[in-house]
Enzyme design. Structure first.
Site, PDB file in Angstrom:
ATOM      1  N   ALA A  74       9.309  12.403 115.610  1.00 16.07           N
ATOM      2  CA  ALA A  74       9.848  11.140 116.122  1.00 16.07           C
ATOM      3  C   ALA A  74       9.148  10.742 117.412  1.00 16.07           C
ATOM      4  O   ALA A  74       8.832   9.560 117.633  1.00 16.07           O
ATOM      5  CB  ALA A  74      11.353  11.260 116.352  1.00 16.07           C
ATOM      6  N   HIS A 109      17.447  13.351 104.837  1.00  8.61           N
ATOM      7  CA  HIS A 109      16.849  12.036 104.579  1.00  8.61           C
ATOM      8  C   HIS A 109      17.743  11.145 103.716  1.00  8.61           C
ATOM      9  O   HIS A 109      17.887   9.949 103.981  1.00  8.61           O
ATOM     10  CB  HIS A 109      15.485  12.195 103.910  1.00  8.61           C
ATOM     11  CG  HIS A 109      14.415  12.651 104.838  1.00  8.61           C
ATOM     12  ND1 HIS A 109      13.122  12.908 104.425  1.00  8.61           N
ATOM     13  CD2 HIS A 109      14.427  12.917 106.173  1.00  8.61           C
ATOM     14  CE1 HIS A 109      12.398  13.308 105.458  1.00  8.61           C
ATOM     15  NE2 HIS A 109      13.167  13.325 106.520  1.00  8.61           N
ATOM     16  N   ASP A 150       7.346  20.812 102.837  1.00 10.15           N
ATOM     17  CA  ASP A 150       6.869  20.458 104.162  1.00 10.15           C
ATOM     18  C   ASP A 150       5.367  20.204 104.199  1.00 10.15           C
ATOM     19  O   ASP A 150       4.901  19.281 104.868  1.00 10.15           O
ATOM     20  CB  ASP A 150       7.231  21.567 105.156  1.00 10.15           C
ATOM     21  CG  ASP A 150       7.470  21.032 106.546  1.00 10.15           C
ATOM     22  OD1 ASP A 150       6.519  21.005 107.339  1.00 10.15           O
ATOM     23  OD2 ASP A 150       8.602  20.617 106.841  1.00 10.15           O
ATOM     24  N   SER A 180      20.642  10.038 117.888  1.00  5.91           N
ATOM     25  CA  SER A 180      20.599  11.462 117.596  1.00  5.91           C
ATOM     26  C   SER A 180      22.022  11.907 117.289  1.00  5.91           C
ATOM     27  O   SER A 180      22.967  11.113 117.371  1.00  5.91           O
ATOM     28  CB  SER A 180      20.021  12.230 118.789  1.00  5.91           C
ATOM     29  OG  SER A 180      19.906  13.607 118.487  1.00  5.91           O
ATOM     30  N   LYS A 228       8.284  12.034 105.178  1.00  2.00           N
ATOM     31  CA  LYS A 228       8.022  12.833 104.002  1.00  2.00           C
ATOM     32  C   LYS A 228       8.515  14.265 104.208  1.00  2.00           C
ATOM     33  O   LYS A 228       8.585  14.676 105.383  1.00  2.00           O
ATOM     34  CB  LYS A 228       6.523  12.822 103.689  1.00  2.00           C
ATOM     35  CG  LYS A 228       5.699  13.766 104.580  1.00  2.00           C
ATOM     36  CD  LYS A 228       4.326  13.321 104.807  1.00  2.00           C
ATOM     37  CE  LYS A 228       4.244  12.290 105.889  1.00  2.00           C
ATOM     38  NZ  LYS A 228       4.757  12.716 107.211  1.00  2.00           N
TER      39      LYS A 228
END
Length: 332
Positions: A17, A80, A179, A37, A98
């Site tokens: 971020a 997500h 990942d 957050s 992603k």
């Protein structure tokens, strides 16, 4: 939209971020207006760091902020579906990191929601927006190396990562495949589309996530892809695509290259270098620019990172996990 400026919200305050926000604030037509957050303390610290006017201690407050055009979702990928869904429900556009979700079922739910609400949605596959990768794809499509026969790509980190690390935590969707392996898989999809066959082998940790995975993808055309990802060994992050009349090599950092080399029989190798005007190779500005272009044009998805392509990649990742026996909590 009638405004040139696109107003962004940032959901999550971790390293990715921060990197994306640093790129955003350098773009003259982007304005970062809010951050959220799970804690107000973390949100305020992030806001102070980047000069963001509003900080929220919960995701819903950001989703409900009507001054936000697009939310960048940068949570761990197990969150997500929830985070992006919350923003789409509230009427925000979404750029979601992603891997898009844990699995294709969750991905399909987000795509259906975005299409039903007429809202912008895009996976943050910055590789697809990279100018040099776009040049490579155009060369392949123009027949520079003939018919594609093989794709090779790898992405590995040296570690070691303790069992408590998110990369080894099943609850957070840990493992090398989601990942890191999403990049080699997405690279193969970019050049060949969705495979017709999937085979895979992996080393699975005691926690139940893959430490390294090798996948072999096949297409009815006769093309093959050999892909590898690892969290137990640093690899060269190289890639190559071989065709019936030549080959293109990316020697390192294939998902954000500084150059690649085109080899064709009877010719000297041709080096294609990144344009310095495009910025550092590590920048994510190109995906931000594509989001803003699409949002200003009233588009609900990007032709560079189409939602059907994202779903296809998720199907392949699901198929690889099926072959290696990795399941996350809550999956059947």
């Amino acid at each position: 939209m009638t405004r040139d400026t696109v107003r962004w919200g940032i959901l999550a305050t971790g390293g990715i971020a921060a990197a994306f926000t640093a790129d955003l604030i350098d773009l003259p037509d982007a304005e970062v207006v809010a951050v959220a957050s799970r804690t107000e303390t973390a949100a305020k610290a992030f806001a102070e760091r980047f000069g963001i006017p509003r900080a929220y201690g919960d995701w819903a407050a950001l989703a409900d902020d009507e001054d936000v055009d697009v939310v960048y979702v940068a949570t761990p990928h197990a969150a997500h579906r929830t985070a992006a869904g919350l923003c789409l429900e509230a009427g925000r556009g979404v750029l979601c990191e992603k891997p898009f979700t844990l699995n294709v079922r969750e991905a399909g739910e987000l795509v259906d929601l975005a299409r039903d609400r007429g809202r912008f949605l895009m996976e943050a596959m910055w590789m697809y927006c990279n100018p040099l990768i776009r040049r490579l794809k155009a060369l392949v499509e123009d027949g520079a190396i003939g018919e594609v026969r093989t794709v090779q790509a790898d992405f590995g980190l040296e570690g070691p990562f303790p069992p408590s690390h998110r990369l080894r935590d099943p609850v957070q969707g840990g493992g090398a495949l989601l990942d890191l392996g999403v990049y080699p898989v997405s690279f193969a999809h970019l050049l060949l589309g969705e495979p017709d066959g999937v085979a895979a082998q992996a080393v699975v940790s005691a926690e139940g996530v893959d430490l390294q995975t090798a996948a072999a993808l096949s297409w009815d055309s006769g093309a093959l892809a050999a892909l590898h990802c690892s969290v137990v060994g640093g690899t060269g992050t190289s890639a190559s695509v071989t065709g019936s009349r030549g080959r293109i090599d990316i020697p390192n950092g294939f998902f954000h290259p500084d150059h690649f080399v085109l080899h064709r029989a009877g010719r000297d190798p041709e080096k294609f270098a990144a344009d310095p005007a495009d910025g550092p190779r590590s920048t994510m500005r190109h995906e931000a620019l594509e989001v803003m272009r699409a949002v200003r044009a009233g588009e609900t998805e990007s032709p560079l990172v189409p939602l059907d392509g994202t779903l296809a990649v998720m199907r392949t990742l699901d198929a690889v996990r099926d072959r290696i026996g990795v399941r996350y909590p809550g999956e059947s």
